[in-house]
Design an enzyme around this catalytic site. Structure first.
Site, mmCIF file in Angstrom:
data_model
loop_
_atom_site.group_PDB
_atom_site.id
_atom_site.type_symbol
_atom_site.label_atom_id
_atom_site.label_comp_id
_atom_site.label_asym_id
_atom_site.label_seq_id
_atom_site.Cartn_x
_atom_site.Cartn_y
_atom_site.Cartn_z
ATOM 1 N N GLU A 114 2.140 8.814 -11.404
ATOM 2 C CA GLU A 114 2.519 9.874 -10.459
ATOM 3 C C GLU A 114 4.007 9.779 -10.107
ATOM 4 O OE1 GLU A 114 0.187 10.343 -6.743
ATOM 5 O OE2 GLU A 114 2.099 10.966 -5.900
ATOM 6 N N THR B 104 2.036 10.000 -3.394
ATOM 7 C CA THR B 104 1.068 10.429 -2.372
ATOM 8 C C THR B 104 0.171 9.315 -1.851
ATOM 9 O OG1 THR B 104 -0.445 10.990 -4.152
ATOM 10 C CG2 THR B 104 0.872 12.794 -3.250
ATOM 11 N N SER C 213 -5.494 0.906 -9.010
ATOM 12 C CA SER C 213 -5.463 2.050 -8.096
ATOM 13 C C SER C 213 -4.542 1.753 -6.914
ATOM 14 C CB SER C 213 -6.886 2.334 -7.603
ATOM 15 O OG SER C 213 -6.849 3.094 -6.423
ATOM 16 N N HIS D 211 -7.566 6.389 -11.746
ATOM 17 C CA HIS D 211 -7.528 4.933 -11.869
ATOM 18 C C HIS D 211 -8.860 4.292 -11.503
ATOM 19 C CE1 HIS D 211 -2.886 4.754 -11.816
ATOM 20 N NE2 HIS D 211 -3.374 4.893 -13.009
#
Ligand code: SF4
Length: 412
Positions: free
Chosen positions: A178, A243, A312, A83
């Site tokens: 993710e 994460t 991000s 990102h």
């Protein structure tokens, strides 16, 4: 930790020097205190840990290898490699194309892809369904799978929890690549649901305790639970997370669900109902967040500049931590600093870019926190520092300031 071959233009000689000396002095990262570059009129406080992480460097190295190894093949990314718009743009300039956008919408149809192409799986990993599709086409999936080992670790943890017959609660952003990948892997092993934050979790707890009607549960969490999940499955659960979430929030979510199940089944029976495991945040998220807490504590800063891609997740959390304490500006590059008086920056609450005037205090000795997310090149952080310095009449030169800063660690 393994060293990767990442193009030099992503590095910053100044930041690399500081990072290397801090690492040599404190390889186990016991000291999260910031480094200071004191230019007199302005001081930059740099986080102990920031910038490219293991997974990002690995993905970038593999992308450049693919370009080198296959000059005559078409190379695709499943979606954004990482990102950071500038890194993705650099790679696109080599002719690399994206198959999907960041939300999983197809940009290039599968029937346009053949086994002679190269498709890279990004650091976030991908869903089982997409991986099957790549295998079906006959692509070299294994060679160009850049899934970060810390993401794979989450999948393994969820497998382990599922084996013990617990349902899975994934703390993550439901549309993030993710989390979509983790959801796909988790639901292959156990009934799974995604929670976004603590408020979402508190509502879930109400359903688990039977304080809200079951039929509404399925509407509330629509699109965020596996087809095989029944509300009663959540009487026995374990928590894993994307994460890059905020460590304190993941902890609060796990604690809240544990307490809910204790309330329902009694403290003495909790082991049968709650899989008590550690969070699955990666080392970079933990280190960056711990470094940020320490920065905020020690720098006594006038403002914080956080550099990174606006989509991000890990960078957004650094902004959240900073903005509670100090005026904070989330910028994607030095070009967002328009002048000494004006900055364009991303508002994480409104989700758009806004302008702020007089962001630099009009006093001598300005203290600035400078940090970045796990997908931001150090060269971009250095460029931000240089842009700010250009607004001041600085008498010291950079090498002098750098030597002064690192001398503290050389003496240790
Ligand atoms: S942020 Fe963590 S999980 Fe994500 S790529 Fe980096 S090291 Fe891997």
């Amino acid at each position: 930790m393994k060293q990767f071959d990442v193009p030099e233009f992503y590095r910053s000689p100044i930041i690399t020097k500081i990072k290397n000396i801090r690492k040599a002095n404190d390889p186990r990262k016991k000291d999260f205190s910031p480094s200071c570059l004191d230019f007199g009129k302005v001081k930059f406080w740099l986080a102990r840990h920031f910038g490219f992480c293991y997974g990002v460097e690995n993905a970038i190295e593999m992308a450049y290898k693919a370009i080198e190894n296959y000059p005559n093949k078409r190379i695709f990314f499943l979606s954004e490699m990482i990102h950071n718009p500038f890194v993705n743009q650099d790679l696109q300039e080599y002719g690399i194309q994206f198959l999907m956008d960041t939300y999983g919408n197809q940009l290039i149809e599968w029937d346009k892809i053949s086994k002679n192409d190269v498709v890279l799986i990004p650091a976030f990993g991908t869903t089982i369904e997409t991986k099957n599709k790549l295998n079906e086409i006959g692509l070299l999936v294994k060679e160009y799978d850049t899934t970060c080992p810390f993401v794979a670790k989450v999948w393994n943890r969820s497998k382990k929890i599922a084996k013990e017959d617990f349902a899975l609660v994934v703390h993550g952003k439901p549309t993030h690549e993710e989390t979509r990948a983790t959801f796909s892997h988790a639901k292959a092993n156990a009934p799974t649901i995604i929670v976004k934050n603590i408020e979402d979790t508190k509502k879930l707890a109400q359903y688990i305790l039977g304080k809200l009607p079951e039929n509404e549960f399925y509407k509330t969490y629509n699109g965020r639970f596996s087809e095989n999940l029944k509300l009663s499955d959540l009487n026995k659960l374990g928590v894993v997370n994307q994460t890059t979430m905020l460590a304190s929030e993941t902890q609060a979510i796990a604690n809240y669900l544990k307490q809910t199940l204790e309330q329902k089944f009694g403290q003495e029976n909790i082991k049968k109902h709650f899989a008590d495991t550690r969070d699955t945040l990666c080392y970079a998220t933990n280190d960056n967040q711990q470094s940020t807490y320490k920065l905020l504590e020690e720098a006594k800063a006038d403002l914080a500049l956080i550099v990174g891609g606006y989509n991000s997740s890990n960078t957004t959390h650094l902004v959240e931590l900073c903005e509670n304490i100090v005026p904070s500006y989330f910028i994607s590059s030095a070009s967002k600093i328009n002048s000494k008086n004006k900055i364009s920056h991303f508002d994480i609450h409104k989700q758009n870019e806004i302008e702020t005037h007089n962001y630099l205090p009009s006093k001598d000795n300005v203290n600035i926190i400078l940090t970045s997310g796990a997908s931001c090149p150090d060269s971009m952080v250095e460029a931000v520092m240089m842009k700010i310095l250009s607004f001041y009449k600085i008498e010291k030169n950079i090498s002098e300031v750098l030597e002064e800063s690192i001398s503290k660690y050389i003496q240790i």
